[in-house]
Design a protein around this motif. Structure first.
Motif, PDB file in Angstrom:
ATOM      1  N   MET A  20       0.831  -1.201   0.000  1.00  9.44           N
ATOM      2  CA  MET A  20       0.000   0.000   0.000  1.00  9.44           C
ATOM      3  C   MET A  20       0.870   1.258   0.000  1.00  9.44           C
ATOM      4  SD  MET A  20      -2.960   1.151   2.743  1.00  9.44           S
ATOM      5  CE  MET A  20      -3.945  -0.300   2.407  1.00  9.44           C
ATOM      6  N   ALA A  21       1.910   1.258   0.809  1.00  6.10           N
ATOM      7  CA  ALA A  21       2.799   2.420   0.861  1.00  6.10           C
ATOM      8  C   ALA A  21       3.513   2.625  -0.472  1.00  6.10           C
ATOM      9  CB  ALA A  21       3.830   2.233   1.979  1.00  6.10           C
ATOM     10  N   LEU A  22       3.934   1.525  -1.108  1.00  7.31           N
ATOM     11  CA  LEU A  22       4.632   1.619  -2.384  1.00  7.31           C
ATOM     12  C   LEU A  22       3.740   2.227  -3.466  1.00  7.31           C
ATOM     13  CD1 LEU A  22       6.951   0.971  -4.338  1.00  7.31           C
ATOM     14  CD2 LEU A  22       5.979  -1.339  -4.571  1.00  7.31           C
ATOM     15  N   LEU A  23       2.561   1.655  -3.668  1.00  6.40           N
ATOM     16  CA  LEU A  23       1.675   2.136  -4.733  1.00  6.40           C
ATOM     17  C   LEU A  23       1.134   3.527  -4.430  1.00  6.40           C
ATOM     18  CD1 LEU A  23      -0.271  -1.117  -5.663  1.00  6.40           C
ATOM     19  CD2 LEU A  23       1.543   0.022  -6.945  1.00  6.40           C
ATOM     20  N   PHE A  24       0.820   3.767  -3.161  1.00  9.87           N
ATOM     21  CA  PHE A  24       0.301   5.085  -2.795  1.00  9.87           C
ATOM     22  C   PHE A  24       1.361   6.154  -3.059  1.00  9.87           C
ATOM     23  CE2 PHE A  24      -0.692   8.466   0.275  1.00  9.87           C
ATOM     24  CZ  PHE A  24      -2.024   8.700  -0.058  1.00  9.87           C
ATOM     25  N   ALA A  25       2.610   5.840  -2.738  1.00 10.47           N
ATOM     26  CA  ALA A  25       3.687   6.807  -2.978  1.00 10.47           C
ATOM     27  C   ALA A  25       3.881   7.046  -4.470  1.00 10.47           C
ATOM     28  CB  ALA A  25       4.985   6.303  -2.347  1.00 10.47           C
ATOM     29  N   LEU A  26       3.767   5.988  -5.269  1.00  8.14           N
ATOM     30  CA  LEU A  26       3.951   6.140  -6.709  1.00  8.14           C
ATOM     31  C   LEU A  26       2.845   6.992  -7.329  1.00  8.14           C
ATOM     32  CD1 LEU A  26       5.055   2.527  -7.722  1.00  8.14           C
ATOM     33  CD2 LEU A  26       6.459   4.603  -7.757  1.00  8.14           C
ATOM     34  N   VAL A  27       1.594   6.684  -6.986  1.00 13.26           N
ATOM     35  CA  VAL A  27       0.468   7.391  -7.600  1.00 13.26           C
ATOM     36  C   VAL A  27       0.342   8.804  -7.043  1.00 13.26           C
ATOM     37  CG1 VAL A  27      -2.029   7.401  -7.912  1.00 13.26           C
ATOM     38  CG2 VAL A  27      -0.772   5.256  -8.100  1.00 13.26           C
ATOM     39  N   VAL A  28       0.232   8.902  -5.732  1.00 15.26           N
ATOM     40  CA  VAL A  28       0.015  10.213  -5.109  1.00 15.26           C
ATOM     41  C   VAL A  28       1.283  11.066  -5.180  1.00 15.26           C
ATOM     42  CG1 VAL A  28      -0.589  11.384  -2.967  1.00 15.26           C
ATOM     43  CG2 VAL A  28      -1.758   9.291  -3.602  1.00 15.26           C
ATOM     44  N   GLY A  29       2.420  10.459  -4.904  1.00 12.32           N
ATOM     45  CA  GLY A  29       3.662  11.224  -4.925  1.00 12.32           C
ATOM     46  C   GLY A  29       3.951  11.829  -6.287  1.00 12.32           C
ATOM     47  N   THR A  30       3.791  11.038  -7.350  1.00 14.06           N
ATOM     48  CA  THR A  30       4.040  11.561  -8.695  1.00 14.06           C
ATOM     49  C   THR A  30       3.082  12.693  -9.034  1.00 14.06           C
ATOM     50  OG1 THR A  30       4.785   9.364  -9.389  1.00 14.06           O
ATOM     51  CG2 THR A  30       4.247  10.937 -11.116  1.00 14.06           C
ATOM     52  N   ALA A  31       1.808  12.514  -8.697  1.00 18.14           N
ATOM     53  CA  ALA A  31       0.811  13.536  -9.011  1.00 18.14           C
ATOM     54  C   ALA A  31       1.065  14.824  -8.238  1.00 18.14           C
ATOM     55  CB  ALA A  31      -0.587  13.002  -8.712  1.00 18.14           C
ATOM     56  N   LEU A  32       1.337  14.699  -6.929  1.00 19.71           N
ATOM     57  CA  LEU A  32       1.564  15.898  -6.123  1.00 19.71           C
ATOM     58  C   LEU A  32       2.875  16.582  -6.487  1.00 19.71           C
ATOM     59  CD1 LEU A  32       0.300  14.789  -2.594  1.00 19.71           C
ATOM     60  CD2 LEU A  32      -0.912  16.034  -4.397  1.00 19.71           C
ATOM     61  N   LEU A  33       3.870  15.800  -6.893  1.00 14.91           N
ATOM     62  CA  LEU A  33       5.125  16.406  -7.332  1.00 14.91           C
ATOM     63  C   LEU A  33       4.901  17.241  -8.588  1.00 14.91           C
ATOM     64  CD1 LEU A  33       8.185  16.723  -7.101  1.00 14.91           C
ATOM     65  CD2 LEU A  33       8.435  14.614  -8.450  1.00 14.91           C
ATOM     66  N   ALA A  34       4.126  16.688  -9.535  1.00 14.77           N
ATOM     67  CA  ALA A  34       3.816  17.439 -10.753  1.00 14.77           C
ATOM     68  C   ALA A  34       3.003  18.695 -10.427  1.00 14.77           C
ATOM     69  CB  ALA A  34       3.044  16.554 -11.726  1.00 14.77           C
TER      70      ALA A  34
END
Length: 479
Positions: free
Chosen positions: A199-213
Motif C-alpha cells: 500500500m505504501a509503495l503504490l500510494f507513494a507512486l500514484v500520489v507522490g508523482t501527481a503531487l510532485l507534478a
C-alpha cells in the motif's frame, strides 16, 4: 516482529523485477494522464482567453462607433446600429460567460469535454439559445479522454491486485509459509505487514508523482484558490479507493485458494465493479427515466417559434423584416417596434418550450437520485464522482455555473428590455452588465467528497475485517 517482516518484504520487493516494471508503468501512466489533462486545461484556458480578447476588441469597436455617431449625428441602419438596444443586446454586444478550470482540473477531465465552458448571453433565453449549436464531437463521446482519474479508477486497482493476489498462496506453494509461521507471528500479522508495504509503495507512486507534478506547476504558474484543500481531498480519496481493493484482496486471499484461483476471482471482481456495474446502471437509468431527446427539444423550439410569430402583429413583423426601408418613413421607430415584437416572441417561445425543459429536468433529477443511491454498488462510481468534484469537472460545479449564467441573463434582460420597449438608446457601455463567475463554496465540495470517501471506507473496513477474521483458519499446507 512486524517491523522485521516489513523490512524483509520490502527487500524482497526491491529485488523483484516485476515490481520495478509495475513502478515504471505506474509512473508513466500517471505522467501521461497528467500531461493529457494539462493539455486539456490549457486548451480551455486559451479558448476562454480568446473569447475574452474578442469581446474586449468588439466592445472597443462598439465604443468607437457609438462615440463617432454621437459626434457626427449620422444615421446608421438600425439593424447595424450599436446604439439600438435590440441590435446591441441581441447581436453586436452579446456577452460571454466562462467557466474557468479549477485548480486541479488537470487531474480529471470529467464532464468538461462534454459541456461548453463558455456560453453567450443575449436577449434569448439560455435554454433556447443552447439548441442552436452542437457542443461536442460525437466521436469524443465514445472514446473519452485518458487522464489521471482514468489511471486511478481503472489501472490503480489492477496494480494493487497484481501485487497481492499471491500474498500467502505464493509462499505456501513454494513451501516457505510454514517456515515463516513457525516464528512468533500470526497469519493476520503477516498479511497486514505485507499489505502495508504494498500500500505504501503504490500510494507513494500514484500520489507522490501527481503531487510532485502539481508542486512544479504551482512553482511555475502559481497556486489557485482552494488548491491545498482539493489536493488533500484528492489524497484522501485515492487512499480510501486503494483501501477498498486491498481489503478485497485480503478477503479473497483468506479463502485459502491457489494463486491462479485468486487471480481469477480478483480479475472478475474488477471487471464486475469497474466495468459491468457502471454500464448496467447506465442502461437501467436510461430505461427507467429516459430524457427527451435533443431532436424533441429543437422541434419544440421551432414549433413554439412558428406559433409565436403567427400570433399578434405577425403581418407587421413580416413586413418590416422584408421591407424595413418602407416603414412609414421612420426606419428607427419601425425597427424598434419590430424589436419589441421580437422580445415578446422570445418570451413566448421560452414559455412554450418550458414544459419540455421541465420534463427533461425532472427526468435528469430522477436519474441523478437513482445513481446517487446505486453508486455504492461500485467503488469506481464513487471514485469518479469524488475525483470530478475535486477537479471541478463534475455536474455539480457545472450546475452552479449555469445558475450563475441564469442570474446574469436575468440582469441582462432587465437592463435592456426597458430600453427596447421605450425605444431608448445605448449611450455608454459602462452600465452594460458584465459576467463574473463566483465559484461554489469549498464546504460543498468537501461535503460531497466526504460522502464518497465514507462510502468507500465502509466496504473497505467490512471486507478487511472479514478477511482478517478468516485468516485464522488459513490452510498453511496445500491439501
Amino acid at each position: 516482529m512486524t517491523g522485521r517482516i516489513i523490512r524483509h518484504d520490502w527487500a524482497a520487493l526491491r529485488a523483484d523485477a516485476l515490481v520495478w516494471l509495475i513502478a515504471a508503468i505506474t509512473i508513466v501512466a500517471v505522467g501521461l494522464g497528467l500531461w493529457n489533462g494539462t493539455r486539456w486545461v490549457r486548451f480551455q484556458q486559451d479558448a476562454l482567453a480568446l473569447v475574452a480578447t474578442e469581446e474586449r476588441e468588439r466592445y472597443a469597436t462598439l465604443t468607437t462607433e457609438i462615440a463617432a455617431q454621437a459626434r457626427s449625428g449620422a444615421r446608421v441602419s438600425p439593424f447595424a446600429d450599436p446604439g439600438n438596444p435590440s441590435t446591441f443586446a441581441g447581436r453586436r454586444g452579446v456577452r460571454s460567460a466562462g467557466l474557468p478550470p479549477a485548480p486541479l482540473g488537470a487531474f480529471s477531465i470529467g464532464q468538461s469535454d462534454l459541456l461548453p465552458s463558455s456560453l453567450q448571453v443575449s436577449m434569448e433565453t439560455r435554454d433556447v439559445a443552447a439548441t442552436t449549436s452542437e457542443i461536442e464531437n460525437p466521436s469524443r463521446l465514445l472514446v473519452g479522454r485518458f487522464d489521471l482519474a482514468f489511471v486511478v479508477i481503472y489501472l490503480y486497482p489492477l496494480l494493487i491486485l497484481g501485487l497481492t493476489y499471491n500474498l500467502l498462496s505464493g509462499e505456501r506453494e513454494d513451501g516457505t509459509l510454514a517456515l515463516v509461521l513457525s516464528q512468533p507471528v500470526t497469519v493476520g500479522t503477516l498479511v497486514a505487514a505485507k499489505v502495508t508495504v504494498r500500500m505504501a509503495l503504490l500510494f507513494a507512486l500514484v500520489v507522490g508523482t501527481a503531487l510532485l507534478a502539481t508542486a512544479v506547476g504551482v512553482l511555475t504558474q502559481g497556486a489557485g484558490p482552494g488548491l491545498v484543500v482539493r489536493a488533500a481531498l484528492w489524497t484522501l480519496a485515492v487512499a480510501a479507493y486503494g483501501a477498498v481493493w486491498f481489503a478485497l484482496a485480503v478477503a479473497v486471499i483468506s479463502l485459502g485458494r491457489a494463486s491462479a484461483s485468486n487471480a481469477t476471482l480478483l480479475a472478475s471482481a474488477w471487471l464486475l465493479l469497474v466495468v459491468l456495474v457502471p454500464a448496467l446502471l447506465n442502461v437501467l437509468v436510461n430505461a427507467l427515466y429516459p430524457v427527451p431527446s435533443r431532436v424533441q427539444l429543437v422541434q419544440a423550439v421551432r414549433e413554439a417559434s412558428d406559433a409565436a410569430n403567427a400570433r399578434g402583429s405577425a403581418l407587421l413583423a413580416r413586413y418590416f423584416e422584408e421591407h424595413p426601408e418602407l416603414a412609414g418613413g421612420d426606419v428607427a421607430a419601425a425597427a424598434n417596434d419590430m424589436a419589441a415584437i421580437r422580445l415578446a416572441v422570445s418570451e413566448a417561445v421560452a414559455h412554450d418550450v418550458r414544459p419540455v425543459l421541465q420534463t427533461y429536468e425532472r427526468q435528469r433529477q430522477r436519474q441523478e437520485r437513482l445513481v446517487e443511491q446505486a453508486r455504492v454498488l461500485s467503488p469506481a462510481l464513487l471514485m469518479q464522482d469524488a475525483l470530478n468534484d475535486i477537479a471541478g469537472t463534475g455536474t455539480a460545479r457545472y450546475r452552479h455555473f449555469l445558475a450563475e449564467v441564469d442570474r446574469f441573463q436575468a440582469a441582462w434582460r432587465a437592463h435592456f428590455s426597458p430600453l427596447i420597449v421605450s425605444r431608448g438608446r445605448v449611450g455608454t457601455l459602462d452600465a452594460v452588465p458584465t459576467f463574473s463567475y463566483r465559484d461554489e463554496e469549498e464546504s460543498a465540495v468537501v461535503r460531497r467528497v466526504g460522502q464518497a470517501v465514507i462510502g468507500l471506507l465502509i466496504p473497505a473496513a467490512l471486507l478487511g475485517w472479514l478477511g482478517l477474521r478468516r485468516l485464522s483458519q488459513y490452510p498453511v499446507i496445500e491439501s
